[in-house]
Design a protein around this motif. Sequence first.
Motif, mmCIF file in Angstrom:
data_model
loop_
_atom_site.group_PDB
_atom_site.id
_atom_site.type_symbol
_atom_site.label_atom_id
_atom_site.label_comp_id
_atom_site.label_asym_id
_atom_site.label_seq_id
_atom_site.Cartn_x
_atom_site.Cartn_y
_atom_site.Cartn_z
ATOM 1 N N GLU A 1 0.827 -1.201 0.000
ATOM 2 C CA GLU A 1 0.000 0.000 0.000
ATOM 3 C C GLU A 1 0.864 1.256 0.000
ATOM 4 O O GLU A 1 0.554 2.235 -0.706
ATOM 5 N N VAL A 2 1.946 1.246 0.778
ATOM 6 C CA VAL A 2 2.833 2.416 0.816
ATOM 7 C C VAL A 2 3.480 2.638 -0.550
ATOM 8 O O VAL A 2 3.582 3.780 -1.035
ATOM 9 N N ALA A 3 3.929 1.548 -1.185
ATOM 10 C CA ALA A 3 4.556 1.684 -2.498
ATOM 11 C C ALA A 3 3.569 2.208 -3.540
ATOM 12 O O ALA A 3 3.896 3.108 -4.332
ATOM 13 N N VAL A 4 2.345 1.670 -3.528
ATOM 14 C CA VAL A 4 1.335 2.126 -4.487
ATOM 15 C C VAL A 4 0.965 3.579 -4.217
ATOM 16 O O VAL A 4 0.808 4.383 -5.154
ATOM 17 N N ALA A 5 0.827 3.939 -2.930
ATOM 18 C CA ALA A 5 0.482 5.316 -2.599
ATOM 19 C C ALA A 5 1.578 6.278 -3.040
ATOM 20 O O ALA A 5 1.296 7.379 -3.544
ATOM 21 N N SER A 6 2.838 5.878 -2.871
ATOM 22 C CA SER A 6 3.943 6.745 -3.304
ATOM 23 C C SER A 6 3.916 6.942 -4.815
ATOM 24 O O SER A 6 4.129 8.056 -5.315
ATOM 25 N N LEU A 7 3.657 5.853 -5.538
ATOM 26 C CA LEU A 7 3.609 5.960 -6.995
ATOM 27 C C LEU A 7 2.455 6.847 -7.451
ATOM 28 O O LEU A 7 2.634 7.747 -8.296
ATOM 29 N N THR B 1 0.898 9.123 -5.786
ATOM 30 C CA THR B 1 1.091 10.516 -5.377
ATOM 31 C C THR B 1 1.897 11.278 -6.418
ATOM 32 O O THR B 1 1.629 12.467 -6.694
ATOM 33 N N GLU B 2 2.869 10.602 -7.021
ATOM 34 C CA GLU B 2 3.657 11.248 -8.074
ATOM 35 C C GLU B 2 2.832 11.468 -9.336
ATOM 36 O O GLU B 2 3.149 12.353 -10.140
ATOM 37 N N LEU B 3 1.780 10.676 -9.511
ATOM 38 C CA LEU B 3 0.959 10.799 -10.715
ATOM 39 C C LEU B 3 -0.181 11.804 -10.553
ATOM 40 O O LEU B 3 -0.852 12.121 -11.546
ATOM 41 N N GLU C 1 -6.094 7.079 -16.111
ATOM 42 C CA GLU C 1 -7.136 7.058 -15.089
ATOM 43 C C GLU C 1 -7.618 5.628 -14.820
ATOM 44 O O GLU C 1 -7.891 5.268 -13.663
ATOM 45 N N THR C 2 -7.710 4.807 -15.849
ATOM 46 C CA THR C 2 -8.148 3.418 -15.667
ATOM 47 C C THR C 2 -7.142 2.621 -14.839
ATOM 48 O O THR C 2 -7.518 1.895 -13.916
ATOM 49 N N VAL C 3 -5.862 2.780 -15.158
ATOM 50 C CA VAL C 3 -4.828 2.057 -14.403
ATOM 51 C C VAL C 3 -4.800 2.528 -12.952
ATOM 52 O O VAL C 3 -4.664 1.723 -12.009
ATOM 53 N N SER C 4 -4.946 3.819 -12.730
ATOM 54 C CA SER C 4 -4.950 4.340 -11.357
ATOM 55 C C SER C 4 -6.127 3.782 -10.565
ATOM 56 O O SER C 4 -5.990 3.452 -9.380
#
Length: 227
Positions: free
Chosen positions: A98-104, A106-108, A136-139
Amino acid sequence: MTEETPGLGGENAEQPDVPSGATPDDAAPQSAEPSTQEGPAAPAGDASKVSAQDVGLTAQLDQVRTALNERTADLQRLQAEYQNYRRRVERDRVQVKEVAVASLLTELLPILDDVGRAREHGELVGGFKSVGESLETVSAKLGLQQFGKEGEPFDPMIHEALMHSYAPDVTETTCVAILQPGYRIGERTIRPARVAVAEPQPGAQASDTADAPEADAEKESGGPDEG
């Protein structure tokens, strides 16, 4: 003249005395009957040895049972610790993901903001539209959720007020414009919604407060006088 030798098969040879009424077979000497007496009893020392052996075996069995119970308890404890370890590892793995996905994501977010502004201005066309919609779909597949709508009550936990004003048509602090949408992953907010808020006008609140006692008095007196 022939002399008869006494006791040599003559007619007058003496016969053994036989009781009257008895058969000749009774006169035969009886063979010795086998003894019906039991053998000698086991010595008391052997019985005590057997009893001592039973006690020793019982004690050894108790020791084995105790050791088995202890090993079983150790195994159950180790199994419980292993299960707890697996749960911690799984929980940590999920948190790291979750932290890794949130960091990614956040940059997007600035890119998603650009896509949203382009859509509002009608500039999301052609290849740029396809790229923006794919992003948007991938996010969304990664768990990113957008929130923040005009007209909803202001919540400082999920909203960030960038502009403030008063409005006569609101009864509480309300989001009147969404400057930047907020984003969350599950229950975790990665960016609050940046909004413009409006509060009720102070004069309207005072007038409402002043009118309240008069309205209560009219209700108690049965309404205004007619005349």
